[in-house]
Design a protein around this motif. Structure first.
Motif, PDB file in Angstrom:
ATOM      1  N   PRO A   1      64.214  33.971  68.505  1.00  0.00           N
ATOM      2  CA  PRO A   1      63.955  32.539  68.227  1.00  0.00           C
ATOM      3  C   PRO A   1      63.775  31.711  69.500  1.00  0.00           C
ATOM      4  O   PRO A   1      62.950  30.796  69.531  1.00  0.00           O
ATOM      5  N   LEU A   2      64.543  32.036  70.550  1.00  0.00           N
ATOM      6  CA  LEU A   2      64.403  31.306  71.809  1.00  0.00           C
ATOM      7  C   LEU A   2      63.031  31.528  72.432  1.00  0.00           C
ATOM      8  O   LEU A   2      62.457  30.617  73.044  1.00  0.00           O
ATOM      9  N   LEU A   3      62.481  32.730  72.263  1.00  0.00           N
ATOM     10  CA  LEU A   3      61.125  33.013  72.754  1.00  0.00           C
ATOM     11  C   LEU A   3      60.121  32.092  72.069  1.00  0.00           C
ATOM     12  O   LEU A   3      59.209  31.554  72.719  1.00  0.00           O
ATOM     13  N   PHE A   4      60.291  31.881  70.756  1.00  0.00           N
ATOM     14  CA  PHE A   4      59.409  30.972  70.018  1.00  0.00           C
ATOM     15  C   PHE A   4      59.502  29.553  70.575  1.00  0.00           C
ATOM     16  O   PHE A   4      58.488  28.866  70.750  1.00  0.00           O
ATOM     17  N   ILE A   5      60.722  29.104  70.867  1.00  0.00           N
ATOM     18  CA  ILE A   5      60.899  27.755  71.403  1.00  0.00           C
ATOM     19  C   ILE A   5      60.253  27.634  72.777  1.00  0.00           C
ATOM     20  O   ILE A   5      59.587  26.632  73.085  1.00  0.00           O
ATOM     21  N   VAL A   6      60.401  28.654  73.611  1.00  0.00           N
ATOM     22  CA  VAL A   6      59.803  28.635  74.947  1.00  0.00           C
ATOM     23  C   VAL A   6      58.282  28.598  74.865  1.00  0.00           C
ATOM     24  O   VAL A   6      57.622  27.873  75.616  1.00  0.00           O
TER      25      VAL A   6
ATOM     26  N   SER B   1      69.253  35.683  78.400  1.00  0.00           N
ATOM     27  CA  SER B   1      68.118  36.611  78.286  1.00  0.00           C
ATOM     28  C   SER B   1      67.387  36.706  79.623  1.00  0.00           C
ATOM     29  O   SER B   1      66.739  35.751  80.050  1.00  0.00           O
ATOM     30  N   ILE B   2      67.497  37.853  80.271  1.00  0.00           N
ATOM     31  CA  ILE B   2      66.784  38.083  81.531  1.00  0.00           C
ATOM     32  C   ILE B   2      65.277  38.060  81.296  1.00  0.00           C
ATOM     33  O   ILE B   2      64.503  37.575  82.126  1.00  0.00           O
ATOM     34  N   GLY B   3      64.858  38.554  80.125  1.00  0.00           N
ATOM     35  CA  GLY B   3      63.426  38.572  79.796  1.00  0.00           C
ATOM     36  C   GLY B   3      62.831  37.179  79.740  1.00  0.00           C
ATOM     37  O   GLY B   3      61.723  36.942  80.248  1.00  0.00           O
ATOM     38  N   LEU B   4      63.564  36.235  79.140  1.00  0.00           N
ATOM     39  CA  LEU B   4      63.077  34.853  79.065  1.00  0.00           C
ATOM     40  C   LEU B   4      63.011  34.216  80.446  1.00  0.00           C
ATOM     41  O   LEU B   4      62.068  33.496  80.761  1.00  0.00           O
ATOM     42  N   LEU B   5      64.013  34.479  81.278  1.00  0.00           N
ATOM     43  CA  LEU B   5      64.004  33.935  82.640  1.00  0.00           C
ATOM     44  C   LEU B   5      62.832  34.489  83.438  1.00  0.00           C
ATOM     45  O   LEU B   5      62.167  33.756  84.178  1.00  0.00           O
TER      46      LEU B   5
ATOM     47  N   LEU C   1      60.019  35.537  82.139  1.00  0.00           N
ATOM     48  CA  LEU C   1      58.809  34.924  81.573  1.00  0.00           C
ATOM     49  C   LEU C   1      58.589  33.531  82.160  1.00  0.00           C
ATOM     50  O   LEU C   1      57.464  33.175  82.539  1.00  0.00           O
ATOM     51  N   LEU C   2      59.661  32.738  82.236  1.00  0.00           N
ATOM     52  CA  LEU C   2      59.559  31.400  82.819  1.00  0.00           C
ATOM     53  C   LEU C   2      59.133  31.471  84.284  1.00  0.00           C
ATOM     54  O   LEU C   2      58.311  30.668  84.740  1.00  0.00           O
ATOM     55  N   THR C   3      59.676  32.444  85.014  1.00  0.00           N
ATOM     56  CA  THR C   3      59.299  32.611  86.427  1.00  0.00           C
ATOM     57  C   THR C   3      57.824  32.965  86.561  1.00  0.00           C
ATOM     58  O   THR C   3      57.100  32.381  87.378  1.00  0.00           O
ATOM     59  N   THR C   4      57.365  33.913  85.746  1.00  0.00           N
ATOM     60  CA  THR C   4      55.971  34.373  85.822  1.00  0.00           C
ATOM     61  C   THR C   4      54.992  33.267  85.467  1.00  0.00           C
ATOM     62  O   THR C   4      54.032  33.004  86.213  1.00  0.00           O
ATOM     63  N   ILE C   5      55.231  32.615  84.337  1.00  0.00           N
ATOM     64  CA  ILE C   5      54.334  31.530  83.909  1.00  0.00           C
ATOM     65  C   ILE C   5      54.390  30.383  84.915  1.00  0.00           C
ATOM     66  O   ILE C   5      53.369  29.748  85.222  1.00  0.00           O
ATOM     67  N   GLY C   6      55.575  30.113  85.456  1.00  0.00           N
ATOM     68  CA  GLY C   6      55.711  29.050  86.448  1.00  0.00           C
ATOM     69  C   GLY C   6      54.913  29.333  87.705  1.00  0.00           C
ATOM     70  O   GLY C   6      54.238  28.442  88.240  1.00  0.00           O
ATOM     71  N   ILE C   7      54.959  30.581  88.184  1.00  0.00           N
ATOM     72  CA  ILE C   7      54.200  30.952  89.386  1.00  0.00           C
ATOM     73  C   ILE C   7      52.702  30.840  89.138  1.00  0.00           C
ATOM     74  O   ILE C   7      51.963  30.267  89.951  1.00  0.00           O
ATOM     75  N   ILE C   8      52.231  31.375  88.003  1.00  0.00           N
ATOM     76  CA  ILE C   8      50.796  31.320  87.689  1.00  0.00           C
ATOM     77  C   ILE C   8      50.326  29.870  87.587  1.00  0.00           C
ATOM     78  O   ILE C   8      49.315  29.481  88.194  1.00  0.00           O
ATOM     79  N   SER C   9      51.061  29.067  86.832  1.00  0.00           N
ATOM     80  CA  SER C   9      50.651  27.674  86.618  1.00  0.00           C
ATOM     81  C   SER C   9      50.692  26.876  87.921  1.00  0.00           C
ATOM     82  O   SER C   9      49.799  26.069  88.190  1.00  0.00           O
ATOM     83  N   SER C  10      51.724  27.114  88.734  1.00  0.00           N
ATOM     84  CA  SER C  10      51.866  26.368  89.982  1.00  0.00           C
ATOM     85  C   SER C  10      50.764  26.731  90.976  1.00  0.00           C
ATOM     86  O   SER C  10      50.124  25.846  91.556  1.00  0.00           O
ATOM     87  N   PHE C  11      50.534  28.017  91.156  1.00  0.00           N
ATOM     88  CA  PHE C  11      49.560  28.473  92.140  1.00  0.00           C
ATOM     89  C   PHE C  11      48.129  28.166  91.702  1.00  0.00           C
ATOM     90  O   PHE C  11      47.353  27.538  92.443  1.00  0.00           O
TER      91      PHE C  11
ATOM     92  N   ILE D   1      63.795  27.020  86.871  1.00  0.00           N
ATOM     93  CA  ILE D   1      64.663  27.436  85.762  1.00  0.00           C
ATOM     94  C   ILE D   1      64.691  28.961  85.664  1.00  0.00           C
ATOM     95  O   ILE D   1      65.748  29.569  85.432  1.00  0.00           O
ATOM     96  N   GLY D   2      63.542  29.596  85.876  1.00  0.00           N
ATOM     97  CA  GLY D   2      63.460  31.054  85.800  1.00  0.00           C
ATOM     98  C   GLY D   2      64.303  31.754  86.845  1.00  0.00           C
ATOM     99  O   GLY D   2      64.812  32.862  86.607  1.00  0.00           O
ATOM    100  N   ILE D   3      64.494  31.140  88.023  1.00  0.00           N
ATOM    101  CA  ILE D   3      65.321  31.756  89.078  1.00  0.00           C
ATOM    102  C   ILE D   3      66.748  31.208  89.037  1.00  0.00           C
ATOM    103  O   ILE D   3      67.483  31.278  90.029  1.00  0.00           O
ATOM    104  N   SER D   4      67.114  30.653  87.865  1.00  0.00           N
ATOM    105  CA  SER D   4      68.492  30.184  87.615  1.00  0.00           C
ATOM    106  C   SER D   4      68.887  29.002  88.494  1.00  0.00           C
ATOM    107  O   SER D   4      70.027  28.912  88.967  1.00  0.00           O
ATOM    108  N   LYS D   5      67.962  28.091  88.692  1.00  0.00           N
ATOM    109  CA  LYS D   5      68.246  26.851  89.428  1.00  0.00           C
ATOM    110  C   LYS D   5      67.792  25.654  88.574  1.00  0.00           C
ATOM    111  O   LYS D   5      66.893  24.896  88.949  1.00  0.00           O
ATOM    112  N   PRO D   6      68.435  25.467  87.398  1.00  0.00           N
ATOM    113  CA  PRO D   6      68.002  24.370  86.510  1.00  0.00           C
ATOM    114  C   PRO D   6      68.188  22.989  87.132  1.00  0.00           C
ATOM    115  O   PRO D   6      67.432  22.062  86.833  1.00  0.00           O
TER     116      PRO D   6
END
Length: 602
Positions: free
Chosen positions: A210-215, A268-272, A274-284, A315-320
Motif C-alpha cells: 500500500p505504501l508503494l501505491f501512495i508513493v 522498507s529499504i525498497g521504497l527508500l 525507489l525514492l533515491t533513484t527517482i530523485g536522482i533521475i528527476s534532479s539530474f 528522503i531516500g537517503i534517510s535525511k527527511p
C-alpha cells in the motif's frame, strides 16, 4: 482556537464566493476580491505566530467495522512551519495578483480570486493534516482548483489542453493514492499518521505494498519522472498561480507528506531506494532540460522538477529533515523567480529568452532582485538556497554514495548553467542604458520581501532550526569552497563560451529528451489503449447491446409501417381489395363446404 483556525482558513472561500455573486449583480466590488482574503490570511498568520501550543483537533467522519476515520489536524511546530511559509507567500501572491489581472473582466476577476482562495486554503489545511484521509481530500481540492487556475484563460486552446493534461495525470496518481489509503485502512484499521508511525516501529505489520501505491501517487502529483510532462505545460496559467504551484503548494505537498510518514516509509529499504533513484533521475535530467529550454517559465518549471527530485533523494537517503529544509528554502527563491518572470513577461509581451535579451538594467531594483534570485537558485554560499543543497550533497558523500553524488554534482553544474543563462540573458550590462521601467508597488513590494528571504541564508536556516533541528552533516571548509569554485567557474565558462557549451553538451540534451520528452508515449497509450478501448465499447454498445434491446421494437415499427400502407385513403383500392377479399372468402367457403360434404359421404 483549533476549530476557529480551520473556520478562519475557509472563510476567504465563502466571502469571495459572495463577492463574486454580487459582482454579477454589477456592483463595484472587485477590490474586495483580494483585500478580504489578504486580510484574513494575514490575520491567520499573526495568530500562528502569536499563540503557542494550540491543541490538536480530531473531527469524527466515518466508522467502518468498528474502526474510526477521523479528520485530524495537528498544530505542532513541524506542521506550522510550512503553514506559515504558505501563508506568507500566498499573501504576497494575492497582492501581486491584484495588479497582474486588474485588466480582466469582472466575472473572470472574481473567478480567479475564488479559485485562488480555494487553492490557498486547501494547502494550508493540508499542511496541518495529520491523517491520510484529510491529506487526500485537501490535496484533491488543490488539484481541482489548480485545474481551473491553469486553464484560467479559457479562450486559449493551449491553456485548456495544458490544464486537462495536468488534471488527468494527477488523477491517475490519485487512483494509486486512494488504493493505498484503502489497503492501509483495511490492514491497520487506522489512517492516523501518528498511530501508523507507531505501529510501523512497534509491530510486524506489513504495509509495504500500500505504501508503494501512495508513493506512486506522490510521484504523479509532484511531477517526478515519469509523470513530469504536466508541470512545464502548466505554465500556460497566470504567472502568480505558477509561483504558488511551484514554491509552497501543489507539487511540494508530496515532500511534506513523505516527511510526515517517514517512520512508516523507513521500514522498507525498497521504497527508500525507489525514492533515491527517482530523485536522482528527476534532479539530474530536470536540470539538463532546464538548461536547453528557451522559454523562461518552462526553465523554472524544469528547475522545480529538479529541486523536488533533490528533496525526494534526501528522503531516500534517510535525511527527511534535509528534504524539508530544502523545501523550505526553495519556496522563497522559486516564488521570487516566478513573480519576477511575470513582470518581465508582462513588460515585453513574451516569455521567449531570445526576445528578453538585455531587458533588465543592471543598475536597477529589478536587476538586483534577479541577481539575488539566481545566486540563491544556483546555491552560492550565504544565499538561502545554498545550505540545504550542500547538506544533501555532503550527506551523500558521508554515506559513501559516491556515484550518486557525482551525478548530483553534474546536476549542480547544469543548475549553475541555466541560472547563468537566465542572468546573463536578461541583464543589460551596458551602463549607458539607464532608461528604467516604472514597476508598480504591488509588483515590486512582494519581490523585495522574497528577495530579502532569499538573500539571508543564515537567517532562514535559524528560523528553520527553531522548528526542526537539522541533522549535523560532517563536512569541511574545503568541500564548501570546492562547490563554490565549481559554481562560479560554471558561471564564468558560460559567460565566455556559451555557444561552445551548447555544442559540447549536446549528448546530454539527447539524454534529457529521451527521458523527459515523453509526450509521444502518453499520446500512444491514449490512442492505443484508452481511445481504442472507448471506440470498441461504443461500437459494442451501439450494435450489440442496443441491437438486442431494440430488435423487437424496431420489428414492430417496421411491420406497422408496412401495414400503414393499407390505409392510403384511395376509394378505388378499397373497393378492389373488398372485391378480392369477398372472392377469396367465397372460394374458401366453397372449398371447405366441399370437403365437409365429401367427408360426410365417406
Amino acid at each position: 482556537m483549533n476549530k476557529s483556525i480551520i473556520i478562519l482558513s475557509l472563510l476567504p472561500i465563502f466571502i469571495t464566493y459572495l463577492i463574486s455573486f454580487f459582482n454579477f449583480k454589477k456592483l463595484e466590488l472587485e477590490t474586495l476580491n483580494y483585500i478580504v482574503p489578504t486580510i484574513i490570511y494575514s490575520s491567520l498568520l499573526f495568530i500562528l505566530f502569536s499563540i503557542p501550543n494550540i491543541n490538536s483537533l480530531s473531527i469524527p467522519f466515518l466508522t467502518i467495522n468498528g474502526n474510526d476515520i477521523n479528520l485530524i489536524f495537528d498544530y505542532i511546530d513541524k506542521n506550522l512551519l510550512m503553514s506559515k511559509v504558505v501563508l506568507i507567500i500566498s499573501t504576497l501572491v494575492l497582492i501581486y495578483s491584484s495588479k497582474f489581472i486588474e485588466g480582466e473582466e469582472r466575472r473572470s476577476h472574481s473567478r480567479y480570486f475564488l479559485f485562488l482562495s480555494v487553492f490557498i486554503s486547501s494547502m494550508f489545511i493540508f499542511t496541518i493534516s495529520s491523517d491520510l484521509f484529510s491529506s487526500f481530500i485537501f490535496w484533491e481540492l488543490l488539484g481541482l482548483s489548480s485545474y481551473f487556475l491553469i486553464g484560467f484563460w479559457n479562450k486559449d486552446s493551449e491553456a485548456i489542453k495544458s490544464s486537462t493534461i495536468a488534471f488527468w495525470i494527477t488523477r491517475f496518481g490519485d487512483l494509486f493514492f486512494l488504493a493505498g489509503i484503502i489497503l492501509i485502512f483495511t490492514t491497520a484499521g487506522t489512517l492516523d499518521i501518528n498511530n501508523l508511525n507507531q505501529i510501523a516501529s512497534n509491530s510486524n505489520l506489513d504495509i509495504k505494498f500500500p505504501l508503494l501505491f501512495i508513493v506512486i501517487g506522490i510521484f504523479s502529483k509532484s511531477a517526478q519522472f515519469p509523470f513530469n510532462i504536466w508541470l512545464p505545460k502548466a505554465m500556460k496559467g497566470p504567472t502568480p498561480v505558477s509561483s504558488l504551484i511551484h514554491s509552497a503548494t501543489m507539487v511540494v505537498a508530496g515532500v511534506l507528506l513523505l516527511f510526515k510518514i517517514y517512520p512508516l516509509i523507513s521500514t522498507s529499504i525498497g521504497l527508500l531506494n525507489l525514492l533515491t533513484t527517482i530523485g536522482i533521475i528527476s534532479s539530474f535530467i530536470g536540470a539538463i532540460a532546464a538548461f536547453y529550454e528557451e522559454d523562461l517559465k518552462k526553465i523554472l518549471a524544469y528547475s522545480t522538477i529538479s529541486h523536488i527530485g533533490l528533496m525526494f533523494l534526501a528522503i531516500g537517503i534517510s535525511k527527511p529533515d534535509l528534504a524539508y529544509f530544502h523545501m523550505f528554502s526553495h519556496s522563497f527563491f522559486k516564488s521570487l523567480l516566478f513573480l519576477f518572470a511575470g513582470i518581465v513577461i508582462m513588460l515585453n509581451g513574451t516569455s521567449k529568452l531570445e526576445n528578453l535579451d538585455s531587458s533588465i538594467k543592471l543598475k536597477s531594483t529589478m536587476g538586483a532582485i534577479l541577481i539575488i534570485a539566481c545566486c540563491s537558485l544556483s546555491s552560492i554560499y550565504f544565499f538561502t538556497g545554498s545550505f540545504s543543497k550542500e547538506y544533501i550533497i555532503f550527506s551523500m558523500i558521508d554515506d559513501g554514495l559516491y556515484i550518486e553524488g557525482l551525478i548530483i554534482l553534474f546536476g549542480v553544474i547544469f543548475t549553475s548553467l541555466y541560472s547563468a543563462k537566465i542572468l546573463f540573458t536578461l541583464i543589460d550590462f551596458n551602463p549607458k542604458n539607464e532608461s528604467l521601467d516604472k514597476i508598480d508597488l504591488k509588483f515590486i513590494g512582494p519581490l523585495l520581501i522574497l528577495a530579502i528571504l532569499s538573500l539571508s541564508g543564515p537567517l532562514t536556516m535559524s528560523i528553520f532550526n527553531k522548528s526542526i533541528e537539522i541533522t549535523k552533516v560532517p563536512h569541511s571548509i574545503l568541500w564548501i569552497l570546492a562547490l563554490q569554485i565549481l559554481t562560479f567557474s560554471t558561471f564564468y565558462i558560460y559567460l565566455k563560451t556559451k555557444d561552445i557549451i551548447n555544442e559540447k553538451l549536446y549528448n546530454f540534451r539527447s539524454l534529457s529528451d529521451s527521458l523527459f520528452v515523453t509526450d509521444k508515449i502518453y499520446l500512444e497509450i491514449y490512442d492505443k489503449v484508452f481511445k481504442s478501448t472507448s471506440i470498441f465499447i461504443a461500437w459494442f454498445d451501439r450494435n450489440i447491446l442496443d441491437g438486442l434491446i431494440n430488435f423487437i421494437p424496431f420489428r414492430i415499427i417496421y411491420t406497422s409501417k408496412k401495414l400503414m400502407g393499407l390505409q392510403n385513403g384511395q376509394a378505388k383500392l378499397y373497393a378492389v381489395r373488398s372485391i378480392i377479399f369477398f372472392i377469396l372468402l367465397i372460394l374458401l367457403i366453397i372449398v371447405t363446404s366441399d370437403e365437409l360434404i365429401i367427408g360426410a359421404l365417406k
